[in-house]
Motif scaffolding. Structure first.
Motif, PDB file in Angstrom:
ATOM      1  N   TYR A  23       0.849  -1.191   0.000  1.00  0.00           N
ATOM      2  CA  TYR A  23       0.000   0.000   0.000  1.00  0.00           C
ATOM      3  C   TYR A  23       0.883   1.239   0.000  1.00  0.00           C
ATOM      4  CZ  TYR A  23      -3.264  -3.527   1.590  1.00  0.00           C
ATOM      5  OH  TYR A  23      -4.006  -4.665   1.697  1.00  0.00           O
ATOM      6  N   TYR A  24       0.289   2.359  -0.372  1.00  0.00           N
ATOM      7  CA  TYR A  24       1.045   3.610  -0.417  1.00  0.00           C
ATOM      8  C   TYR A  24       0.271   4.718   0.284  1.00  0.00           C
ATOM      9  CZ  TYR A  24       3.909   1.236  -3.815  1.00  0.00           C
ATOM     10  OH  TYR A  24       4.734   0.332  -4.429  1.00  0.00           O
ATOM     11  N   ILE A  53      10.011  -2.288  -5.263  1.00  0.00           N
ATOM     12  CA  ILE A  53       9.434  -2.652  -3.966  1.00  0.00           C
ATOM     13  C   ILE A  53       8.733  -3.994  -4.097  1.00  0.00           C
ATOM     14  CG2 ILE A  53       7.889  -1.922  -2.101  1.00  0.00           C
ATOM     15  CD1 ILE A  53       8.238   0.915  -2.957  1.00  0.00           C
ATOM     16  N   GLU A  54       8.935  -4.849  -3.113  1.00  0.00           N
ATOM     17  CA  GLU A  54       8.316  -6.172  -3.226  1.00  0.00           C
ATOM     18  C   GLU A  54       7.709  -6.630  -1.908  1.00  0.00           C
ATOM     19  OE1 GLU A  54      11.295  -9.212  -4.077  1.00  0.00           O
ATOM     20  OE2 GLU A  54      12.801  -7.786  -3.419  1.00  0.00           O
ATOM     21  N   LYS A  55       6.673  -7.384  -2.061  1.00  0.00           N
ATOM     22  CA  LYS A  55       6.043  -8.083  -0.948  1.00  0.00           C
ATOM     23  C   LYS A  55       6.141  -9.555  -1.293  1.00  0.00           C
ATOM     24  CE  LYS A  55       3.395  -8.590   2.705  1.00  0.00           C
ATOM     25  NZ  LYS A  55       3.944  -8.329   4.049  1.00  0.00           N
ATOM     26  N   GLU A  93       3.760   1.024   2.350  1.00  0.00           N
ATOM     27  CA  GLU A  93       3.396   0.330   3.591  1.00  0.00           C
ATOM     28  C   GLU A  93       3.256  -1.158   3.256  1.00  0.00           C
ATOM     29  OE1 GLU A  93       3.027   2.118   6.290  1.00  0.00           O
ATOM     30  OE2 GLU A  93       2.479   4.142   5.648  1.00  0.00           O
ATOM     31  N   ASN A  94       3.434  -1.969   4.282  1.00  0.00           N
ATOM     32  CA  ASN A  94       3.220  -3.411   4.144  1.00  0.00           C
ATOM     33  C   ASN A  94       4.119  -4.035   3.073  1.00  0.00           C
ATOM     34  OD1 ASN A  94       1.822  -5.753   4.989  1.00  0.00           O
ATOM     35  ND2 ASN A  94       0.597  -5.713   3.125  1.00  0.00           N
TER      36      ASN A  94
ATOM     37  N   GLY B 136      -2.001   5.647  -3.522  1.00  0.00           N
ATOM     38  CA  GLY B 136      -2.242   6.640  -2.483  1.00  0.00           C
ATOM     39  C   GLY B 136      -2.972   7.863  -3.001  1.00  0.00           C
ATOM     40  N   ASP B 137      -3.470   8.655  -2.064  1.00  0.00           N
ATOM     41  CA  ASP B 137      -4.186   9.860  -2.460  1.00  0.00           C
ATOM     42  C   ASP B 137      -3.733  11.053  -1.627  1.00  0.00           C
ATOM     43  OD1 ASP B 137      -7.076  10.219  -0.523  1.00  0.00           O
ATOM     44  OD2 ASP B 137      -5.560   8.685  -0.213  1.00  0.00           O
TER      45      ASP B 137
END
Lengths: 243, 200
Positions: A23-24, A53-55, A93-94, B136-137
Motif C-alpha cells: 500500500y502507499y 518494492i516487493e512483498k 506500507e506493508n 495513495g491519495d
C-alpha cells in the motif's frame, strides 16, 4: 456443513491473499537521492536507476500453493550531467523489501553495458530523515578494466551446509549492498559454487583491476569476523583461504 | 437523485423565471445544469506539472441567482498521465477530483451571447493509480478563477467554452526542498460543453 466450511476456507484464503499487497500513503513523499561516479571519481551521466518494492510470497499452509505476491517499479530516473539522481515516491506500507537497481535497464533507459551494475537492497523507509534517504556516492567501473577473481574458502564446517555469512566490498560487477544486514550467505548465489559436500565454497566475480577488495566472513560459533584484503592487479586472480 | 433535482428544478425554474421577468435583478431560484468536456493542464513547477493532461469532464448545477450573479455547485474529474516518474512515481494516471461551490456573473454582450467570469472554491482529492492498483491519495483545498463564453441557442439550451485556473493546496509531507512542490499545485483547464435550463 461441508459447503459452509469450504466457503469459510475460501473467504479466509481471500483475506490472506489481500494482505500481500503493498500500500502507499500518497500524502507522504520520500526523496531518495545520491550520486554515481566511475572508478576515477568522475560523475557518470545517463545511468539508469530504478526503485523496486516487493512483498514476498508466503508459504501459506492454509491454502493450496503460495499466496499472491506484489511488486512495483515505483520510480525510475537517470543520472544528470554531474552524476546526481533524485526520485520521490509515495510512502510504501506493508512491504518486505525495497531495492535500488543501479545501471540495470529501466523503463526510461537501457543498461549502460560499458559499466558495472549494483543493487542496494534492504532499504528501510523508517531510516528517512526529513522524508529523505541519502545514498551518498556509489561507484561503477568500466567493464573493459575488469578481471576475474575467484575466492575459494576451504575447510568450511559441515554444519554450515555452505551457508557462510560473507561480505564483499570493493569494485565488483553485479554488486549487492545490503543496508540492514551486512553479512549474508545467499546474495551471490549465481557467483557461488560448492564442492566436497559444501566444505569448499568458491565465489567467482568480475572485479575492477588494480584495487584492494575486502572479503569478510563471520564464524557462526564465535560470531567472530575474519577479514581478508585481496590485492587485485591486471591479471585474473585465484585467492585461496582456510576457514 | 441528481436527475430528479434537475427535472424538478427545471419545471420550477420556468415558472419562477416567468414571474421574475418583472424584476430581473430580484433573487430567484433557478436550475441551470452544465455538462462539459475538459482538457486539463498545469503550469509552473509542481506535482501536476510532472504530468501531461489526458482528459476531463465536469458537471455544475446553479441553484439561484441575484443581480446576474449565479450560485451553484459542481464536480470536475480530470485525468493526467505521469510524464516524469522520478517526481510523480510510476503510476499510469493521476486523477484529480474536485467538488466546489461556484459563483459566476453573467455579462451580456448581445441578446444571446454572454461572458461569464467565475470564482470557485472547494475540495480536491488526488488519486494515483494504474489499472491494477492505487498508489495513495492526497487531499486538499481548491480556489479557482475562470471565464466562460456562452451562446444561447434556445431559451433552455446554450453552448459554451471556457478556461479555468485552479490553485490547489494539499497537506502532503515531503522533504523541505520539495514541500511546496507537492503542497502548492495548480491546474489550467479549458472546457467546452452545454447548458440546460432557463437563466433569463
Amino acid at each position: 456443513m461441508i459447503k459452509k466450511i469450504f466457503f469459510l476456507i475460501c473467504f479466509a484464503s481471500f483475506l490472506q491473499a489481500c494482505d500481500d499487497k503493498i500500500y502507499y500513503t500518497g500524502d507522504t513523499r520520500i526523496l531518495l537521492q545520491g550520486r554515481i561516479l566511475n572508478q576515477n571519481n568522475e560523475p557518470l551521466q545517463g545511468i539508469p536507476l530504478t526503485i523496486f518494492i516487493e512483498k514476498g510470497e508466503r508459504d501459506g499452509w492454509f491454502i493450496i500453493g503460495p499466496s499472491l505476491a506484489d511488486e512495483d517499479v515505483i520510480s525510475y530516473t537517470t543520472t544528470d550531467g554531474n552524476g546526481y539522481y533524485k526520485m520521490i515516491i509515495p510512502k510504501p506500507e506493508n512491504y518486505d523489501n525495497i531495492s535500488m537497481l543501479i545501471n540495470q535497464s529501466s523503463p526510461a533507459r537501457e543498461q549502460n553495458t560499458d559499466y558495472s551494475n549494483t543493487v542496494i537492497t534492504d532499504i528501510s523507509i523508517s531510516d528517512a530523515e526529513d522524508y529523505t534517504l541519502n545514498f551518498s556516492e556509489q561507484k561503477l567501473f568500466k567493464l573493459q578494466d575488469s578481471v576475474a577473481l575467484t575466492i575459494t574458502v576451504n575447510n568450511v564446517p559441515d554444519y554450515l551446509n555452505g551457508n557462510l555469512p560473507t561480505n564483499f566490498s570493493g569494485l565488483i560487477h553485479n554488486k549487492i549492498i545490503t543496508l540492514d544486514e551486512p553479512f549474508s550467505y545467499n546474495l551471490y548465489l549465481e557467483s557461488t559454487t560448492y564442492q566436497n559436500n559444501y566444505s569448499t565454497i568458491k565465489y567467482t566475480f568480475t572485479v575492477a583491476k588494480n584495487q584492494v577488495l575486502a572479503f569478510k566472513y563471520r564464524r557462526n560459533a564465535s560470531n567472530e569476523t575474519v577479514e581478508h584484503l585481496i590485492t587485485v592487479g591486471n591479471e585474473p586472480l585465484n585467492y585461496n583461504l582456510n576457514y | 437523485m441528481y436527475a430528479f433535482i434537475l427535472l424538478a428544478g427545471s419545471v420550477f425554474a420556468q415558472d419562477t423565471v416567468a414571474k421574475s421577468q418583472r424584476n430581473p435583478n430580484r433573487f430567484r431560484m433557478c436550475v441551470l445544469s452544465k455538462i462539459y468536456y475538459m482538457q486539463p493542464g498545469s503550469t509552473g513547477n509542481n506535482f501536476l506539472s510532472a504530468h501531461k493532461g489526458n482528459f476531463g469532464a465536469g458537471t455544475e448545477l446553479n441553484l439561484f441567482t441575484v443581480y446576474n450573479f449565479y450560485f451553484g455547485i459542481g464536480y470536475n474529474f480530470s485525468q493526467y498521465n505521469v510524464s516524469d516518474a522520478s517526481l510523480a512515481a510510476n503510476a499510469e494516471h493521476t486523477n484529480v477530483n474536485t467538488y466546489f461551490a461556484k459563483v459566476y456573473y453573467k455579462l451580456p454582450v448581445t441578446e444571446k451571447f454572454s461572458i461569464n467570469p467565475a470564482i470557485m472554491a472547494g475540495q480536491t482529492s488526488i488519486i494515483q493509480r494504474t489499472r491494477r492498483k492505487e498508489y495513495g491519495d492526497q487531499e486538499g483545498n481548491l480556489f479557482g478563477l475562470g471565464v466562460d463564453a456562452e451562446y444561447e441557442i434556445a431559451n433552455w439550451f446554450a453552448i459554451y467554452a471556457g478556461a479555468r485556473y485552479n490553485w490547489i493546496f494539499t497537506n502532503t509531507e515531503a522533504a523541505a526542498e520539495y514541500r511546496d512542490y507537492f503542497r502548492k499545485l495548480n491546474q489550467f483547464n479549458v472546457s467546452a460543453g452545454v447548458r440546460f435550463g432557463i437563466s433569463k
